[in-house]
Design a protein around this motif. Structure first.
Motif, PDB file in Angstrom:
ATOM      1  N   ALA A  22      -0.499   0.927  -6.819  1.00 49.99           N
ATOM      2  CA  ALA A  22      -1.180   0.767  -5.826  1.00 49.99           C
ATOM      3  C   ALA A  22      -0.535   0.060  -4.488  1.00 49.99           C
ATOM      4  O   ALA A  22      -0.472   0.463  -3.544  1.00 49.99           O
ATOM      5  CB  ALA A  22      -2.345  -0.578  -6.252  1.00 49.99           C
ATOM      6  N   GLY A  23       0.595  -0.606  -4.961  1.00 47.11           N
ATOM      7  CA  GLY A  23       1.590  -1.200  -3.979  1.00 47.11           C
ATOM      8  C   GLY A  23       2.332  -0.116  -3.460  1.00 47.11           C
ATOM      9  O   GLY A  23       2.717   0.087  -2.077  1.00 47.11           O
ATOM     10  N   LEU A  26       0.274   1.924  -1.162  1.00 52.12           N
ATOM     11  CA  LEU A  26       0.045   1.397   0.158  1.00 52.12           C
ATOM     12  C   LEU A  26       1.112   1.099   1.148  1.00 52.12           C
ATOM     13  O   LEU A  26       1.093   1.308   2.315  1.00 52.12           O
ATOM     14  CB  LEU A  26      -0.528  -0.127  -0.097  1.00 52.12           C
ATOM     15  CG  LEU A  26      -2.074  -0.280  -0.673  1.00 52.12           C
ATOM     16  CD1 LEU A  26      -2.351  -1.620  -1.177  1.00 52.12           C
ATOM     17  CD2 LEU A  26      -2.991  -0.073   0.600  1.00 52.12           C
ATOM     18  N   PRO A  30       1.690   5.135   4.578  1.00 53.10           N
ATOM     19  CA  PRO A  30       1.855   4.898   6.027  1.00 53.10           C
ATOM     20  C   PRO A  30       3.308   5.482   6.329  1.00 53.10           C
ATOM     21  O   PRO A  30       3.303   5.834   7.411  1.00 53.10           O
ATOM     22  CB  PRO A  30       1.769   3.488   6.365  1.00 53.10           C
ATOM     23  CG  PRO A  30       0.940   2.929   4.989  1.00 53.10           C
ATOM     24  CD  PRO A  30       1.355   3.682   4.035  1.00 53.10           C
ATOM     25  N   LEU A  34       2.223   8.544   8.906  1.00 56.49           N
ATOM     26  CA  LEU A  34       1.890   7.852  10.171  1.00 56.49           C
ATOM     27  C   LEU A  34       3.331   7.869  10.985  1.00 56.49           C
ATOM     28  O   LEU A  34       4.322   7.731  10.310  1.00 56.49           O
ATOM     29  CB  LEU A  34       1.099   6.698  10.227  1.00 56.49           C
ATOM     30  CG  LEU A  34      -0.149   6.314   9.443  1.00 56.49           C
ATOM     31  CD1 LEU A  34      -0.649   4.976   9.265  1.00 56.49           C
ATOM     32  CD2 LEU A  34      -1.028   7.536  10.372  1.00 56.49           C
ATOM     33  N   ASP A  35       3.163   7.556  12.328  1.00 55.98           N
ATOM     34  CA  ASP A  35       4.187   7.307  13.189  1.00 55.98           C
ATOM     35  C   ASP A  35       4.146   6.032  13.309  1.00 55.98           C
ATOM     36  O   ASP A  35       3.577   5.410  14.142  1.00 55.98           O
ATOM     37  CB  ASP A  35       3.769   8.161  14.536  1.00 55.98           C
ATOM     38  CG  ASP A  35       4.946   7.630  15.566  1.00 55.98           C
ATOM     39  OD1 ASP A  35       6.046   7.460  14.848  1.00 55.98           O
ATOM     40  OD2 ASP A  35       4.810   7.695  16.745  1.00 55.98           O
ATOM     41  N   VAL A  36       5.188   5.245  12.284  1.00 57.17           N
ATOM     42  CA  VAL A  36       5.097   3.786  12.497  1.00 57.17           C
ATOM     43  C   VAL A  36       6.297   3.116  13.171  1.00 57.17           C
ATOM     44  O   VAL A  36       7.228   3.810  13.241  1.00 57.17           O
ATOM     45  CB  VAL A  36       5.160   3.332  10.983  1.00 57.17           C
ATOM     46  CG1 VAL A  36       5.216   1.815  10.580  1.00 57.17           C
ATOM     47  CG2 VAL A  36       4.193   4.099   9.917  1.00 57.17           C
ATOM     48  N   ASN A  37       5.701   2.121  13.962  1.00 63.10           N
ATOM     49  CA  ASN A  37       6.836   1.392  14.525  1.00 63.10           C
ATOM     50  C   ASN A  37       7.819   0.796  13.843  1.00 63.10           C
ATOM     51  O   ASN A  37       7.728   0.636  12.598  1.00 63.10           O
ATOM     52  CB  ASN A  37       5.927   0.078  15.191  1.00 63.10           C
ATOM     53  CG  ASN A  37       6.983  -1.291  15.839  1.00 63.10           C
ATOM     54  OD1 ASN A  37       7.303  -1.801  15.134  1.00 63.10           O
ATOM     55  ND2 ASN A  37       6.987  -0.853  17.117  1.00 63.10           N
ATOM     56  N   LEU A  40       7.487  -2.646  11.857  1.00 61.62           N
ATOM     57  CA  LEU A  40       6.399  -2.293  10.905  1.00 61.62           C
ATOM     58  C   LEU A  40       7.101  -1.456   9.712  1.00 61.62           C
ATOM     59  O   LEU A  40       6.822  -1.887   8.486  1.00 61.62           O
ATOM     60  CB  LEU A  40       5.198  -1.884  11.236  1.00 61.62           C
ATOM     61  CG  LEU A  40       4.654  -2.818  12.253  1.00 61.62           C
ATOM     62  CD1 LEU A  40       3.097  -2.126  12.664  1.00 61.62           C
ATOM     63  CD2 LEU A  40       3.762  -4.017  11.305  1.00 61.62           C
ATOM     64  N   LEU A  50       9.759  -3.521  -3.173  1.00 62.63           N
ATOM     65  CA  LEU A  50       9.559  -4.684  -4.055  1.00 62.63           C
ATOM     66  C   LEU A  50       8.529  -4.017  -5.147  1.00 62.63           C
ATOM     67  O   LEU A  50       8.763  -4.411  -6.360  1.00 62.63           O
ATOM     68  CB  LEU A  50       8.457  -5.402  -3.175  1.00 62.63           C
ATOM     69  CG  LEU A  50       7.897  -6.703  -4.048  1.00 62.63           C
ATOM     70  CD1 LEU A  50       8.943  -7.667  -4.465  1.00 62.63           C
ATOM     71  CD2 LEU A  50       6.795  -7.186  -3.139  1.00 62.63           C
ATOM     72  N   PHE A  51       7.740  -3.181  -4.677  1.00 58.30           N
ATOM     73  CA  PHE A  51       6.668  -2.437  -5.719  1.00 58.30           C
ATOM     74  C   PHE A  51       7.287  -1.478  -6.673  1.00 58.30           C
ATOM     75  O   PHE A  51       7.059  -1.285  -7.839  1.00 58.30           O
ATOM     76  CB  PHE A  51       5.415  -1.796  -4.968  1.00 58.30           C
ATOM     77  CG  PHE A  51       4.402  -2.962  -4.393  1.00 58.30           C
ATOM     78  CD1 PHE A  51       3.741  -3.729  -5.360  1.00 58.30           C
ATOM     79  CD2 PHE A  51       4.235  -3.268  -3.387  1.00 58.30           C
ATOM     80  CE1 PHE A  51       3.001  -4.615  -4.748  1.00 58.30           C
ATOM     81  CE2 PHE A  51       3.634  -4.100  -2.747  1.00 58.30           C
ATOM     82  CZ  PHE A  51       2.885  -4.804  -3.676  1.00 58.30           C
TER      83      PHE A  51
END
Lengths: 168, 332
Positions: A22-23, A26, A30, A34-37, A40, A50-51
């Motif tokens: 799940a981690g 999640l 993105p 997605l086009d992530v900043n 972020l 980490l996951f």
């Protein structure tokens, strides 16, 4: 005393696999979709790592069996190691909880013998109490210094250890 | 510990999702929207096209779409650092919050540092010198700090500064640096103007922390292990630092979770009184005008900082004191 073979229960391992998956999903989805900043993206990447680390740790636990014997505790698996009770020089028993009132938590035992790597096991491991009891006896016999927290946690498990508290 | 962090980080996701949804829907609940007040103004001025303009504005801000659709667009935009348009100046929220957020972070970080440093020194001194003059002075300061509201202290300092010293205490920098790029001069000006707000905002927090640290440390100093340590001849400073102080600073660590949200939302009234260009007054304005995107963005930051603060404080507490509590039960 005969040897006992101990493993983490399947149910606990699958719950951990589920959490890790799940981690990873999640944090990773993105980043891929997605086009992530960029700030972020850095945070999400840290979460992803980490996951991923947790997933690797769970897989390691899945493929490790612990053999508790009269003289040793053997962690038999990809990153296997051995703790000799007669040469035990480190013992730490910690308690963790995700709740603010510190209820429903779990214990973690860290032990190591001279020249060897540390072995860390959680209270979800079958036979955890037996390992803690054996380690406490070995620490008592070897005069290993135990912290106040470790002594309190041992007492809560019904194990009392004689000897000096680690003050230095 | 890895297990602990993973579980807490995973818990953060649904928590933040629920908070963001609640915040967005609750801000939008009252009748009307952010265009209503603007149109009222146009109608009052006798603008015949006010109602047509209202439809245009609603389309511009996306207010003609269903609420759930606006919410998901806002949430989706967060990943691109795009929080939608603010109704106040018709500019992107990300542009509005930029410098204010930075100034708020600087001011509140300084306040937290002030609270910790001052209360730690005074609290430890008061506990180790119980019922001496220093302890009475510290207790007096503590009671004054707790009983005087921050905004009242701000008003008193504004008055005293202006009337007796001819100083203008308001603002966070000299007027010539407002809306100018960051420079050494601007940094010095901000640092000079920070002193009063930091003291005003930090006063009650410092006073409370002094009382708690003093009480906790006094409890610890009277326990048997301290007496044993003394009897064994441990140096007093080493004895103090090794165990009693470590246990007594738990409130410092536990308060991280509560202090971080203040970075964004806290000290609103003081900021209004002292005319500080921080996020507080802007949040107040956004809530009053139902500027959903702006207010929800601020409140989401508060939620994020709260859950991060709680995680940090729980991790630090676990590291400081990994003991099982009486009455607590472990899984196996």
């Amino acid at each position: 005393m005969s040897s006992a073979e101990l493993r983490y229960p399947r149910q606990t391992l699958w719950a951990d696999y589920l959490r890790a998956a799940a981690g990873v999903l999640l944090c990773g989805a993105p980043l891929l979709l997605l086009d992530v900043n960029r700030w972020l993206a850095g945070l999400l990447l840290a979460g992803f790592l980490l996951f991923a680390l947790f997933l690797a740790r769970t897989a390691l636990r899945h493929h490790t069996r612990y053999v508790l014997g009269p003289d040793t505790l053997c962690a038999d698996g990809p990153a296997g190691t051995l703790v000799e009770w007669a040469r035990l020089d480190r013992l730490k028993l910690s308690y963790f909880s995700t709740k603010r009132d510190r209820s429903d938590g779990w214990m973690q035992l860290s032990i190591g013998s001279t020249g060897g790597r540390m072995v860390k096991v959680d209270s979800s491991l079958d036979g955890f109490h037996d390992i803690v009891e054996r380690a406490a006896r070995a620490a008592e016999a070897g005069g290993v210094g135990l912290s106040e927290a470790t002594r309190a946690n041992l007492r809560s498990m019904g194990i009392s250890v004689a000897g000096q508290e680690e003050l230095a | 510990m890895l297990n602990f962090i993973v579980r807490r980080v995973l818990l953060m996701v649904p928590t933040l999702f629920v908070i963001s949804a609640l915040v967005y829907f609750i801000i939008d609940l009252p009748p009307g929207d952010c265009v209503t007040s603007q149109i009222d103004e146009l109608l009052a001025r006798g603008d015949a096209d006010a109602l047509v303009r209202a439809d245009e504005l609603r389309a511009l801000y996306g207010l003609d779409q269903p609420l759930w659709q606006r919410y998901f667009e806002w949430v989706g935009g967060i990943f691109r650092w795009d929080f939608g348009l603010s109704c106040q100046d018709t500019v992107p929220v990300s542009e509005l919050i930029g410098e204010r957020m930075a100034l708020t972070l600087i001011m509140e970080s300084s306040t937290i540092a002030f609270i910790w440093i001052v209360s730690f020194v005074i609290g430890v001194y008061a506990a180790t010198h119980q019922y001496r003059m220093g302890d009475y002075v510290a207790s007096f300061i503590g009671f004054v700090g707790l009983s005087v509201p921050n905004f009242l202290l701000a008003l008193v300092l504004l008055y005293v500064g202006k009337v007796y010293f001819g100083l203008s205490i308001g603002g966070l920098m000299d007027p010539e640096y407002i809306d100018k790029p960051f420079s050494w001069g601007k940094f010095v000006s901000v640092a000079e103007h920070l002193i009063i707000p930091v003291i005003v905002i930090g006063m009650s927090g410092t006073a409370g922390m002094i009382r708690r640290l003093r009480a906790n440390l006094l409890d610890e100093l009277q326990k048997q292990y301290v007496v044993t340590g003394r009897a064994k001849g441990l140096p007093p400073m080493r004895l103090l630092i090794k165990y009693p102080l470590r246990h007594a600073i738990n409130p410092f660590v536990a308060d991280i979770g509560g202090l971080l949200p203040d970075v964004i939302s806290g000290s609103v009234i003081v900021s209004v009184v002292l005319s500080l260009p921080t996020t507080g007054p802007m949040l107040l304005g956004a809530l009053k005008t139902q500027d959903v995107n702006l207010a929800a963005t601020f409140l989401l930051f508060v939620a994020v900082l709260t859950v991060i603060g709680m995680l940090i404080s729980d991790l630090a507490l676990a590291a400081l004191d990994p003991r099982i509590r009486f009455g607590a039960t472990s899984e196996k």
